[in-house]
Scaffold this active site. Structure first.
Site, PDB file in Angstrom:
ATOM      1  CB  SER A 193     -32.629  26.054 -11.483  1.00  0.00           C
ATOM      2  OG  SER A 193     -31.781  25.501 -12.655  1.00  0.00           O
ATOM      3  CE1 TYR A 240     -37.040  22.538 -11.218  1.00  0.00           C
ATOM      4  CE2 TYR A 240     -35.760  24.320 -12.917  1.00  0.00           C
ATOM      5  CZ  TYR A 240     -35.725  23.396 -11.116  1.00  0.00           C
ATOM      6  OH  TYR A 240     -35.369  23.758 -10.575  1.00  0.00           O
ATOM      7  CE  LYS A 292     -35.971  25.607  -8.490  1.00  0.00           C
ATOM      8  NZ  LYS A 292     -35.932  25.290  -6.842  1.00  0.00           N
TER       9      LYS A 292
HETATM   10  N1  LIG Z   1     -30.542  18.461  -9.551  1.00  0.00           N
HETATM   11  C1  LIG Z   1     -31.018  19.489 -10.190  1.00  0.00           C
HETATM   12  O1  LIG Z   1     -29.574  19.579 -11.745  1.00  0.00           O
HETATM   13  C2  LIG Z   1     -30.365  20.753  -9.733  1.00  0.00           C
HETATM   14  C3  LIG Z   1     -29.848  21.485 -10.670  1.00  0.00           C
HETATM   15  C4  LIG Z   1     -30.737  23.229  -9.978  1.00  0.00           C
HETATM   16  C5  LIG Z   1     -31.971  23.532  -8.975  1.00  0.00           C
HETATM   17  N2  LIG Z   1     -32.298  21.782  -8.408  1.00  0.00           N
HETATM   18  C6  LIG Z   1     -32.921  22.600  -7.558  1.00  0.00           C
HETATM   19  O2  LIG Z   1     -32.572  21.577  -6.125  1.00  0.00           O
HETATM   20  C7  LIG Z   1     -33.591  21.318  -5.426  1.00  0.00           C
HETATM   21  C8  LIG Z   1     -33.924  19.857  -4.701  1.00  0.00           C
HETATM   22  O3  LIG Z   1     -33.600  19.295  -5.580  1.00  0.00           O
HETATM   23  P1  LIG Z   1     -33.453  18.095  -5.778  1.00  0.00           P
HETATM   24  O4  LIG Z   1     -32.204  17.634  -7.296  1.00  0.00           O
HETATM   25  O5  LIG Z   1     -32.325  17.401  -5.170  1.00  0.00           O
HETATM   26  O6  LIG Z   1     -33.925  16.710  -5.711  1.00  0.00           O
HETATM   27  P2  LIG Z   1     -34.533  15.470  -5.235  1.00  0.00           P
HETATM   28  O7  LIG Z   1     -32.826  14.668  -5.690  1.00  0.00           O
HETATM   29  O8  LIG Z   1     -35.325  14.924  -6.237  1.00  0.00           O
HETATM   30  O9  LIG Z   1     -34.459  15.648  -3.996  1.00  0.00           O
HETATM   31  C9  LIG Z   1     -35.965  16.540  -3.756  1.00  0.00           C
HETATM   32  C10 LIG Z   1     -36.463  15.796  -2.317  1.00  0.00           C
HETATM   33  O10 LIG Z   1     -37.279  16.881  -1.656  1.00  0.00           O
HETATM   34  C11 LIG Z   1     -38.578  16.249  -1.936  1.00  0.00           C
HETATM   35  N3  LIG Z   1     -39.919  16.633  -2.386  1.00  0.00           N
HETATM   36  C12 LIG Z   1     -40.376  17.099  -3.105  1.00  0.00           C
HETATM   37  N4  LIG Z   1     -41.858  17.449  -3.492  1.00  0.00           N
HETATM   38  C13 LIG Z   1     -41.685  18.287  -2.241  1.00  0.00           C
HETATM   39  C14 LIG Z   1     -43.416  19.037  -1.678  1.00  0.00           C
HETATM   40  N5  LIG Z   1     -43.888  19.345  -2.111  1.00  0.00           N
HETATM   41  N6  LIG Z   1     -42.454  19.395  -0.109  1.00  0.00           N
HETATM   42  C15 LIG Z   1     -41.591  18.427   0.432  1.00  0.00           C
HETATM   43  N7  LIG Z   1     -40.756  17.845   0.147  1.00  0.00           N
HETATM   44  C16 LIG Z   1     -40.988  17.330  -1.133  1.00  0.00           C
HETATM   45  C17 LIG Z   1     -38.247  14.413  -1.502  1.00  0.00           C
HETATM   46  O11 LIG Z   1     -38.683  13.981  -0.876  1.00  0.00           O
HETATM   47  P3  LIG Z   1     -40.357  13.257  -0.644  1.00  0.00           P
HETATM   48  O12 LIG Z   1     -40.022  12.563  -2.322  1.00  0.00           O
HETATM   49  O13 LIG Z   1     -39.770  11.890  -0.020  1.00  0.00           O
HETATM   50  O14 LIG Z   1     -41.508  14.586  -0.635  1.00  0.00           O
HETATM   51  C18 LIG Z   1     -36.533  14.745  -1.686  1.00  0.00           C
HETATM   52  O15 LIG Z   1     -36.512  14.723  -0.528  1.00  0.00           O
HETATM   53  C19 LIG Z   1     -34.924  22.114  -6.326  1.00  0.00           C
HETATM   54  O16 LIG Z   1     -35.438  22.652  -5.257  1.00  0.00           O
HETATM   55  C20 LIG Z   1     -34.502  21.789  -7.439  1.00  0.00           C
HETATM   56  O17 LIG Z   1     -35.779  22.720  -8.522  1.00  0.00           O
HETATM   57  C21 LIG Z   1     -32.160  21.436  -8.743  1.00  0.00           C
END
Ligand SMILES: NC(=O)c1ccc[n+]([C@@H]2O[C@H](COP(=O)([O-])OP(=O)(O)OC[C@H]3O[C@@H](n4cnc5c(N)ncnc54)[C@H](OP(=O)(O)O)[C@@H]3O)[C@@H](O)[C@H]2O)c1
Length: 259
Positions: A150, A163, A167
């Site tokens: 992130s 968090y 990261k």
């Molecule tokens: N969105 C942003 O703005 C942003 C920015 C920087 C970094 N990120 C990073 O990007 C990555 C993806 O995030 P996202 O924004 O796409 O989140 P999201 O839309 O909430 O999706 C999260 C995914 O991970 C799964 N998941 C959650 N906890 C889990 C666990 N303990 N074990 C296995 N699967 C798990 C969820 O499915 P289930 O709930 O069914 O498990 C879902 O498929 C993360 O590492 C996040 O920190 C996101």
């Protein structure tokens, strides 16, 4: 077809039932890879795999959904072994699953919650990489690991310091693993800015205009923006890139200066 060609390659994407992981699984499969996506919930993983499969032409790779908690080493091993048992190889691991349950000052946190954040965001990518190596990652051609960090790893923010620290540790871990795993496996990270997903809803829903105003490219990110960066770092054409961190944020890091 897409910009990339992963025909004949196999990928594991953690946290692939929605958001960035879903978009990544879809792009890799559309580019020819056989993909196993994971989620904690089996039905959600299955649904995602089916939806992606239904949207792709016959020439695309296969997509399978499976339940696997990111913090479970046995599940990591089972998923990676299954990838090799069913396709004969494992080429790409995307450590995407992440969590953000600890809000507020870092000195005002339940240690158990802090441990959970680091377990999912920092330790799990190392555990899954170890499982992938044991299963055979990079034994047929070079392997590629892409860790989703992130931009919070690279700056200071109030409220989500735990968090961001997890990261930042992941970015460091990426470089360390790149040093340890070459030439068999390349290891790189992506630092997304604010992307339109459920995890980050508090950062953009109801005030998307505010985020857009400090984003030089004048929009928040879409999951496909990050999927593209993952595919780039996993592609054979980037075979001399390892230990790198790619910021994909529409300029948010530089855009916040002066605000
Ligand atoms: N969105 C942003 O703005 C942003 C920015 C920087 C970094 N990120 C990073 O990007 C990555 C993806 O995030 P996202 O924004 O796409 O989140 P999201 O839309 O909430 O999706 C999260 C995914 O991970 C799964 N998941 C959650 N906890 C889990 C666990 N303990 N074990 C296995 N699967 C798990 C969820 O499915 P289930 O709930 O069914 O498990 C879902 O498929 C993360 O590492 C996040 O920190 C996101």
């Amino acid at each position: 077809m897409t910009t990339y060609d992963f025909t004949g390659r196999t990928a594991v994407v953690t946290g692939g039932s929605r958001g960035i992981g879903y978009a990544t699984a879809a792009l890799l499969a559309a580019s020819g890879a056989d993909v196993i996506l994971t989620a904690r919930d089996a039905a959600r993983a299955d649904d995602a795999a089916r939806t992606i499969t239904d949207s792709l032409p016959d020439s695309a790779g296969s997509v399978t959904g499976t339940a696997a908690h990111a913090a479970d080493p046995a599940a990591a091993r089972a998923v990676c072994d299954t990838a090799v048992d069913t396709t004969g190889r494992l080429d790409i691991l995307v450590n995407n699953a992440g969590t953000n349950p600890a809000y507020g000052p870092v000195t005002d946190q339940d240690p158990a919650l802090v441990a959970k954040v680091f377990e999912i965001n920092t330790t799990a990518p190392a555990v899954w990489t170890a499982a992938a190596l044991a299963a055979g990652l990079g034994t047929v051609g070079t392997g590629a690991v892409v860790n989703i960090a992130s931009i919070g790893a690279l700056t200071m923010e109030d409220g989500i310091g735990v968090y961001n620290a997890s990261k930042a540790a992941l970015v460091h871990l990426t470089r360390q693993m790149a040093r340890e795993l070459g030439p068999r496996v390349r290891v790189n990270s992506v630092c997304p800015g604010v992307v339109r997903t459920r995890l980050s809803e508090a950062l953009w829903r109801d005030h998307e205009d505010t985020v857009t105003a400090v984003t030089p490219l004048a929009r928040i990110g879409e999951p496909s923006d990050i999927a593209d960066a993952v595919a780039f770092l996993a592609a054979p054409s980037t075979s001399w890139i390892t230990g790198a961190n790619l910021v994909v944020d529409g300029g948010q890091l530089v855009g916040t200066v002066g605000h």
